[in-house]
Design an enzyme around this catalytic site. Structure first.
Site, PDB file in Angstrom:
ATOM      1  N   ILE A   1       0.832  -1.212   0.000  1.00 18.38           N
ATOM      2  CA  ILE A   1       0.000   0.000   0.000  1.00 18.38           C
ATOM      3  C   ILE A   1       0.865   1.261   0.000  1.00 18.38           C
ATOM      4  O   ILE A   1       1.984   1.239   0.498  1.00 18.38           O
ATOM      5  CB  ILE A   1      -0.964  -0.021   1.224  1.00 18.38           C
ATOM      6  CG1 ILE A   1      -1.944   1.165   1.191  1.00 18.38           C
ATOM      7  CG2 ILE A   1      -0.229  -0.084   2.559  1.00 18.38           C
ATOM      8  CD1 ILE A   1      -3.140   1.020   2.115  1.00 18.38           C
ATOM      9  N   CYS A   2       0.329   2.315  -0.613  1.00 18.60           N
ATOM     10  CA  CYS A   2       0.910   3.664  -0.550  1.00 18.60           C
ATOM     11  C   CYS A   2       2.221   3.733  -1.337  1.00 18.60           C
ATOM     12  O   CYS A   2       2.214   3.664  -2.548  1.00 18.60           O
ATOM     13  CB  CYS A   2       1.062   4.083   0.915  1.00 18.60           C
ATOM     14  SG  CYS A   2       1.353   5.836   1.153  1.00 18.60           S
ATOM     15  N   ALA A   3       3.374   3.877  -0.644  1.00 20.34           N
ATOM     16  CA  ALA A   3       4.662   3.897  -1.347  1.00 20.34           C
ATOM     17  C   ALA A   3       5.171   2.490  -1.630  1.00 20.34           C
ATOM     18  O   ALA A   3       6.019   2.300  -2.515  1.00 20.34           O
ATOM     19  CB  ALA A   3       5.691   4.649  -0.501  1.00 20.34           C
TER      20      ALA A   3
ATOM     21  N   HIS B   1       0.209   5.195  -3.910  1.00 17.94           N
ATOM     22  CA  HIS B   1      -0.021   6.616  -3.633  1.00 17.94           C
ATOM     23  C   HIS B   1       0.234   7.378  -4.930  1.00 17.94           C
ATOM     24  O   HIS B   1       1.228   7.102  -5.621  1.00 17.94           O
ATOM     25  CB  HIS B   1       0.931   7.101  -2.529  1.00 17.94           C
ATOM     26  CG  HIS B   1       0.512   8.427  -1.984  1.00 17.94           C
ATOM     27  ND1 HIS B   1       0.756   9.609  -2.644  1.00 17.94           N
ATOM     28  CD2 HIS B   1      -0.189   8.747  -0.878  1.00 17.94           C
ATOM     29  CE1 HIS B   1       0.245  10.610  -1.939  1.00 17.94           C
ATOM     30  NE2 HIS B   1      -0.340  10.106  -0.858  1.00 17.94           N
TER      31      HIS B   1
ATOM     32  N   SER C   1      -2.761  -0.792  -3.011  1.00 14.56           N
ATOM     33  CA  SER C   1      -3.703   0.251  -2.606  1.00 14.56           C
ATOM     34  C   SER C   1      -2.968   1.577  -2.444  1.00 14.56           C
ATOM     35  O   SER C   1      -1.752   1.645  -2.634  1.00 14.56           O
ATOM     36  CB  SER C   1      -4.422  -0.195  -1.335  1.00 14.56           C
ATOM     37  OG  SER C   1      -5.457   0.703  -1.022  1.00 14.56           O
TER      38      SER C   1
END
Lengths: 217, 217
Positions: free
Chosen positions: B132-134, B153, B181
């Site tokens: 998720i994200c980075a 992200h 995500s």
């Protein structure tokens, strides 16, 4: 005469400059939050509150209810507080006191004399108090804000509806110095509402965006 | 003859009973998740993943990338891992490996040979990998799933769009054994998607409701 006038103008100028500096300094000074971390606290409600408030440049102190040892939360995430509640209370006044939920964590908050004293002191100064999920029942136990509009986790409604104006259909409810909210899924809005109150809506919008949170102020 | 037939029927019956028991046991056995916690990880993405998966009866191991000492996350929340990654890898295979984001945490995941080896091993068995994200950039760095559909992200899109089919407009993207995500605000859906895959959609619905999360499966 001209010399006296000149002196007065210089004094006035210095005074204005000093007033402006003081106002700027007071606006710039970071707001402060005390989050009480009790064994069995709901770790998402705790972590989202601490992280989002820090993103909003609020100076957050995480205080362990029973000391500064690591705290095992409701789903076994273990978090190390910044300090103990006892130590945190010797240091400063806080712009907001935040109570995360979690059934066991909330029971500990309800049974704590120190938490009761702190909440009553914060309330007497009209200082902000924010409680989420099960924690509004700790407010009730310590006699905070009876008659005000609040919300909580729906499972706790029966313990609150007789002494408060209970709101069912809002993620976050604010009535004066009380901010209450419902559960893990409303924790982002809960923390953003605290930022909105202490720092401003522009900061709340700026914090929400990179978190990809659909914040509606 | 009748006695032999009776014996065979009893043996067959016992065999079926034993097969059914084995299948029941295997369905009942908790699925397992390994969440890697690196210094500078995004604490909301970590905590929501661990907490929600545990609510879904997934057996979660929180493994510290650098050992089992407390880990300071991106907004200074300090979390104690269950064990070290080194120790966690000696124990079992995991049904899912979860990588939380956070810029510094992700940099550490990218630079870790152990993480690279683990991800390639998990991928070679078509085991579930969730980032998720980075953290999807750590997948890219370790050569996982190139060409597949992913998200991250938005700030990391430029590092991913050439090697993946980048999806901009979904909170969670699944392509085969990869679940990706976007950020803290999509962490609940990220964790619920993992439950959906490992345990089932009914469990995801049951977990979402008391969290007051508007889950759409």
């Amino acid at each position: 005469m001209i010399s006296m006038l000149r002196k007065s103008l210089v004094t006035m100028g210095l005074q204005m400059h000093s007033n402006l500096l003081a106002r700027f300094k007071s606006n710039q000074e970071a707001k402060t939050a005390l989050i009480i971390l009790a064994p069995g606290a709901e770790e998402m409600e705790f972590t989202i509150s601490a992280d989002v408030l820090r993103r909003g440049n609020i100076n957050v102190t995480v205080a362990g209810l029973d000391g500064c040892e690591p705290v095992k939360c409701s789903r076994s995430v273990v978090i190390v507080p910044d300090t103990s509640l006892e130590e945190a209370l010797t240091k400063e006044n806080y712009d907001v006191v935040v109570l995360p939920g979690g059934l066991a964590g909330n029971k500990a908050l309800m049974n704590s004399t120190a938490v009761g004293d702190l909440l009553r002191c914060q309330d007497s100064k009209a200082g902000l108090i924010a409680a989420i999920c099960a924690a509004p029942t700790a407010l009730a136990k310590h006699g905070i804000g009876k008659g005000k509009s609040i919300t909580s986790h729906p499972d706790l409604k029966s313990q609150l509806k007789d002494n408060y104006c209970y709101i069912d259909d809002e993620a976050v409810v604010q009535d004066g110095n009380l901010i209450t909210s419902r559960g893990p899924g409303t924790s982002f809005d809960f923390a953003l509402k605290i930022i909105e109150q202490l720092v401003g809506v522009e900061t709340a919008i700026k914090v929400a965006k990179p978190m990809l949170w659909p914040y509606k102020c």
